[in-house]
Scaffold this motif. Structure first.
Motif, short mmCIF file in Angstrom:
data_model
loop_
_atom_site.label_atom_id
_atom_site.label_comp_id
_atom_site.label_asym_id
_atom_site.label_seq_id
_atom_site.Cartn_x
_atom_site.Cartn_y
_atom_site.Cartn_z
N ARG A 188 0.55 -1.06 0.15
CA ARG A 188 0.09 -0.25 -0.23
C ARG A 188 0.36 1.27 -0.14
NH1 ARG A 188 -5.30 0.73 1.60
NH2 ARG A 188 -5.90 2.01 1.44
N CYS A 189 1.95 1.42 -0.79
CA CYS A 189 2.44 2.58 -0.54
C CYS A 189 1.74 2.96 -1.86
CB CYS A 189 4.21 1.87 -1.23
SG CYS A 189 4.15 1.04 -3.55
N ASP B 80 -7.34 9.09 0.89
CA ASP B 80 -6.29 9.71 1.35
C ASP B 80 -7.64 11.03 2.79
OD1 ASP B 80 -3.69 8.38 0.63
OD2 ASP B 80 -3.62 10.52 -0.60
N GLU C 123 -10.48 5.64 3.79
CA GLU C 123 -9.27 6.01 4.42
C GLU C 123 -8.39 5.00 4.97
OE1 GLU C 123 -8.08 7.78 7.47
OE2 GLU C 123 -6.17 8.58 6.22
N ASN C 124 -6.74 5.17 4.47
CA ASN C 124 -6.15 3.34 5.21
C ASN C 124 -4.72 3.97 4.90
OD1 ASN C 124 -5.58 2.30 7.25
ND2 ASN C 124 -6.41 0.17 6.69
N LYS C 125 -3.65 3.62 5.34
CA LYS C 125 -2.49 3.86 4.91
C LYS C 125 -2.00 2.85 4.62
CE LYS C 125 -2.43 8.61 7.26
NZ LYS C 125 -1.99 9.00 8.45
N SER C 126 -2.69 1.67 4.77
CA SER C 126 -2.30 0.07 5.13
C SER C 126 -3.26 -0.67 4.60
CB SER C 126 -1.59 -0.04 6.23
OG SER C 126 -2.77 -0.23 7.36
N PRO C 127 -2.37 -1.82 3.53
CA PRO C 127 -3.24 -3.04 3.93
C PRO C 127 -3.87 -3.85 4.86
CG PRO C 127 -1.81 -3.90 2.93
CD PRO C 127 -1.45 -2.13 3.35
N GLN D 28 4.36 -3.25 9.91
CA GLN D 28 3.19 -2.36 8.92
C GLN D 28 1.93 -2.36 9.38
OE1 GLN D 28 2.87 -3.10 4.77
NE2 GLN D 28 1.83 -1.44 4.56
N CYS E 13 4.25 10.00 -3.12
CA CYS E 13 3.49 7.86 -3.16
C CYS E 13 4.32 7.29 -1.44
CB CYS E 13 4.04 7.08 -4.37
SG CYS E 13 6.18 6.55 -4.00
N THR F 121 6.86 4.81 -1.25
CA THR F 121 7.26 3.61 -1.46
C THR F 121 8.88 3.47 -0.61
OG1 THR F 121 6.35 3.36 -3.46
CG2 THR F 121 7.88 1.99 -2.91
N PHE G 259 8.38 2.87 3.01
CA PHE G 259 7.72 1.52 3.12
C PHE G 259 9.04 0.73 3.10
CE2 PHE G 259 2.91 2.76 3.50
CZ PHE G 259 3.18 3.37 4.17
N LYS H 213 -5.11 4.41 14.74
CA LYS H 213 -6.76 4.87 13.91
C LYS H 213 -7.32 4.01 14.72
CE LYS H 213 -5.73 5.22 9.35
NZ LYS H 213 -6.65 6.94 9.27
N CYS I 38 0.09 1.45 11.86
CA CYS I 38 0.14 0.93 11.07
C CYS I 38 1.22 1.94 10.50
CB CYS I 38 -1.22 1.13 9.70
SG CYS I 38 -1.58 2.63 9.48
N TYR J 62 2.91 11.46 2.39
CA TYR J 62 1.92 11.73 3.00
C TYR J 62 0.89 13.41 3.05
CZ TYR J 62 2.14 6.63 2.02
OH TYR J 62 2.19 5.64 1.05
N GLU K 20 -1.87 13.62 4.77
CA GLU K 20 -2.68 13.34 5.68
C GLU K 20 -1.14 13.33 6.79
OE1 GLU K 20 -5.29 13.77 6.03
OE2 GLU K 20 -5.13 14.24 4.27
#
Ligand code: SF4
Ligand code: SF4
Ligand code: SF4
Ligand code: SF4
Ligand code: SF4
Lengths: 329, 342
Positions: free
Chosen positions: A214-215, A233, A240-244, B61, B238, B240, B243, B254, B267, B273, B275
């Motif tokens: 989820r990059c 986002d 909205e989520n930053k990860s799977p 993650q 992105c 990447t 991560f 969250k 996470c 980002y 946010e």
């Protein structure tokens, strides 16, 4: 190997900068290793002479950059477009995403771009130089006494193996000869997936998508994804989520993205190119394209500006939802 | 020094997995390696590095922190932590082994992060020396020697044997359990390999990249450098790079609404980002340039400022290989530091 050279492109850009047609050039910037090219804005011919490259590693599609760059730049931007990039260019214009008046597009021919990971699969890590000679790459590494010769055709990027068109569908000026729309095998792999049982197909995607970190590189590189705030986002969207977070989330992101770009995806291949986990995202999009072709007649997003895509159009000949539902595959 | 002949390596893995779960790099069908659990027949990948770093074992993650369950007017608070069992992470490279020191300073300083601490306590790290670094490797910039990796146990693989040496009590205890598969031997083969690798390190293209222009106290000097505009101009935001990075440590917390309660989880987050660290007034870094600058200033200035000069990059090269636009910390160091690395 590319037929057009770096020098020809610099010459063209210098001419257009000098006569005031453009104020800057969106081009490829040289990196550390010969294959790590960065999209860069050049303001002068001198800057280009030191930092500009054109090689078999210039795969990045510049069309999407025009959305942001045209808003920031005074005067016109010169952009070099490969055939596949011109489809994204038109699609963005159809969606009114940038001002055409602020761009001077030069179409350049393309012989197909190389995939560095395919090269590394052959010669290993530790590359010290890569040069193109005819249809062969000569690679020297830290670990081999002799240079290694690699056929360019063996290391073509997936999207170039299945290149859909060498024809430019948008440009102000064309360098070199224009090509034709090709009869590619790009739906063969989709047909193979369609032939699977639903369970097999589910397992295939489950396995592929389980690697997703989820990059967002696929989304952020995609010329069809130009929303200023993606639902994923936006904390108010509820998704909205930053990860799977789990396998449901993993799929949700990709299914929603595939639906959002359906009918607008030109099959430029950027998503699969940038994915750090080598997930074959193009297969999802090609499935939609194949279905649209079969249900509504052949349609290529970006082939022309302003076309009404089948999914946002209505004709009395449209098929009924039930026909789709009852169809196998 | 102990050794195990390579034709018995599967027996070695079997023996280790009797006392603890064993994870090691395995090849994927697409050429990328990732950590997987060993079971009979699973082969150790020959890849230099895994796409994702092994930090996942200690700082996954996603991770559940606690849960709430509501019934009528009462709320039950559920502790989701579970006592973890010992596990072995095998085949960790020197750069990634060093990344645990960097993460430890964040998660183990007071107040300790009990989730991370628990996993660190139970994890045994077995490293593997590199013999064929990539052109993208620059661990030596940060004083890391890939031929002498740290960890609880260090290993060296030659054409016919795996050499092992314990560095900690945990490592010694594990080696003792392996008994008969291992035999005592001299250091000669390992020393010869170290020498060979040292010679290769001198040929790497990034060998002269140094950190002279970076470190604590450089904020004022580097923050307003005009080059940030140019460096960040094509960044897609992105994430990447963050991560795949073994040392990136930021996370978001969250709440997931389950319908009759809440699962609170964390996470990975990324300073790339929009946010990231969003507050009531919005994000404090409004443009991608500011977000991009944060990533590199954190690695090269802020972290060392707060951690006795230790940089929070280990030169693994993952961001060099994976950034969609090939922009990365090396290009930043060369440009901002005026350090050409030549
Ligand atoms: S898909 Fe076709 S036009 Fe696009 S980069 Fe590949 S070969 Fe060139
Ligand atoms: S680029 Fe690949 S890993 Fe990243 S979000 Fe997209 S599918 Fe997932
Ligand atoms: S530096 Fe590269 S990997 Fe990192 S956010 Fe920007 S485009 Fe993505
Ligand atoms: S910043 Fe890049 S090279 Fe440094 S540790 Fe992170 S991924 Fe590796
Ligand atoms: S601030 Fe950015 S660079 Fe630093 S650890 Fe967090 S995500 Fe990584």
């Amino acid at each position: 190997m590319q037929k057009i050279t770096r020098e020809q492109l610099i010459e063209k850009a210098s001419e257009l900068l000098a006569n005031g047609t453009v104020s800057c050039v969106l081009g490829w910037g040289a990196g550390e290793f010969g294959y790590d090219v960065t999209p860069t804005v050049f303001k002068t011919a001198e800057e280009m002479k030191t930092g500009f490259v054109f090689s078999d590693f210039c795969g990045a599609n510049f069309s999407k950059y025009l959305v942001a760059k045209t808003q920031k730049t005074e005067g016109k931007i010169l952009v070099f477009l490969k055939p596949c990039d011109t489809y994204s260019f038109n699609q963005l214009l159809t969606e009114h995403r940038f001002d055409r008046e602020k761009v001077y597009a030069v179409g350049i021919p393309c012989e197909g771009m190389a995939d560095i990971s395919k090269i590394k699969a052959i010669c290993g890590e530790g590359i010290s130089s890569i040069t193109a000679e005819g249809d062969t790459f000569i690679v020297t590494t830290l670990y081999d006494d002799e240079p290694i010769a690699i056929e360019a055709s063996a290391v073509l990027a997936e999207r170039c193996v299945n290149c859909k068109s060498k024809k430019h569908v948008a440009y102000d000026e064309l360098m070199g000869e224009d090509g034709d729309v090709l009869d590619s095998g790009r739906f063969d792999e989709v047909a193979r997936l369609e032939a699977m049982t639903p369970d097999e197909r589910f397992a295939f995607w489950q396995n592929e998508l389980s690697r997703c970190i989820r990059c967002n590189a696929c989304r952020d590189a995609c010329p069809a994804c130009t929303c200023e705030k993606c639902v994923f986002d936006n904390p108010k969207s509820g998704v909205e989520n930053k990860s799977p977070a789990n396998s449901f989330e993993e799929k949700l992101f990709h299914i929603i993205r595939a639906f959002h770009v359906a009918g607008r995806c030109t099959d430029c291949g950027e998503c699969s190119r940038v994915c750090p986990q080598n997930i074959p995202l193009h297969l999802l999009n090609r499935k939609f394209i194949k279905d649209i072709n079969e249900f509504y007649g052949d349609y290529q997003a970006g082939a022309e500006v302003g076309s009404r895509a089948p999914l946002v159009n209505y004709t009395t000949a449209d098929l009924e939802p039930g026909e789709v539902f009852n169809r196998e595959g | 020094m102990l050794k195990c002949s390579l034709d018995k390596i599967q027996n070695l893995f079997a023996e280790i997995s009797k006392s603890a779960k064993l994870y090691l790099p395995v090849d994927g069908k697409d050429g990328g390696a990732s950590y997987g659990e060993w079971s009979e027949g699973v082969e150790w990948s020959g890849a230099l590095n895994t796409t994702k770093s092994p930090k996942d074992f200690f700082f996954p993650q996603t991770e559940d922190l606690m849960a709430f369950k509501t019934a009528g007017k009462s709320i039950e608070i559920i502790d989701t932590r579970s006592e973890s069992e010992d596990f072995v992470v095998f085949g960790v490279r020197a750069c990634d082994a060093k990344s645990f020191d960097i993460l430890d300073r964040v998660f183990l300083s007071e107040p300790q992060d009990s989730f991370y601490a628990m996993k660190r306590k139970h994890g045994i790290i077995v490293t593997a020396a590199c013999t064929k670094p990539s052109e993208t490797c620059f661990c030596q910039t940060f004083g890391i020697d890939p031929a002498s990796p740290a960890g609880d146990i260090s290993t060296w693989k030659t054409a016919d044997a795996l050499y092992l040496q314990a560095n900690t009590e945990k490592g010694t205890a594990l080696l003792e359990k392996l008994g008969a598969i291992l035999e005592e031997c001299s250091d000669d083969a390992v020393n010869a390999q170290k020498e060979k690798t040292a010679a290769i390190m001198q040929k790497l293209p990034l060998k002269d990249l140094n950190t002279d222009d970076f470190g604590g106290g450089k904020t004022q000097e580097l923050f307003n450098n005009p080059a940030w505009d140019e460096l960040s101009q094509s960044c897609l935001g992105c994430g990447t790079c963050t991560f795949v990075c073994p040392t990136c440590q930021c996370y978001d917390i969250k709440d997931f609404n389950t319908g009759n309660g809440v699962i609170r989880y964390r996470c990975w987050d990324s300073c790339m980002y929009s946010e990231f660290t969003r507050m009531a007034h919005g994000n404090n870094r409004l443009t991608q340039k500011e977000r991009f600058r944060q990533r590199f200033m954190h690695k090269l200035v802020y972290y060392p400022e707060n951690n006795d000069g230790l940089f929070s990059c280990v030169g693994c090269g993952r961001c060099l290989a994976k950034c969609p636009i090939s922009m990365n910390i090396v290009k930043v160091m060369k440009k901002i530091g005026g350090n050409k690395g030549e």
